[in-house]
Write a protein that holds these residues in place. Sequence first.
Motif: not given
Length: 236
Positions: A132-140
């Motif tokens: 769970x703590x390794x999830x990361x989302x980025x948008x461009x």
Amino acid sequence: MGACVNIAAPVESMYHWRPKIDTESKRCRNRVEAVSKLHKTNFRKSSLSLLHMDPPHSLTAPAPKPWRDVSARRCRLAALAAVFVAVGAGVACAAGGDLLPAEQAFRFSARALDERTLEARFTIADGYYLYRDKLKFVVSPGGATLGAAELPAGKVKTDEFFGKVETYRGTLVVKLALSGAMAGQTVLLAADSQGCADIGVCYPPTQQKVNLPLPMLGRPPGALVDATPPKKNWFQ
């Protein structure tokens, strides 16, 4: 043998030690013959090393010791043994079940619900789990930003790698608040994740990306876009 003869001339002209040179040259020839018998493959290398010795110390320099060659062979055998151990471990792992590539073990897909909301989805294969703590989302592109991900609670696990953590299995759906984008625009969503297999193999962090067209105002949510579409079977 030419190596021993060539040493004598420069040393004689420089130091006038002809009697000693003759004696040492004979010893040198004996050494070269002994080395060539013990290790024929290194005869040329041994002869060249005698040529480059500095006088007068080169005249009494010891011949290469057989134990050095034995030690080198032992090192090579140890390295080869390590390779066999690694290969054996890989075979044992494969025997217990082939590991899936990260993109298949943790299949990522997403869609745009509207111009302000994205939905990210992980389909996790049986026998695998995500942290769970390794999830990361980025948008461009620039200008578009995401709010905090609405992550559901995971199953608590005491992990041998990271200690007490929360993990996900099966299907994970995450809603992401989007701002700074316009209806009809296409955005790129990148998802960072990390997970493991139950057999004890942990994957390195993985990033998967999808291009998401934002629906126009009043239009239904966009279609689900798979980061790794399944390959088509043209024979079916």
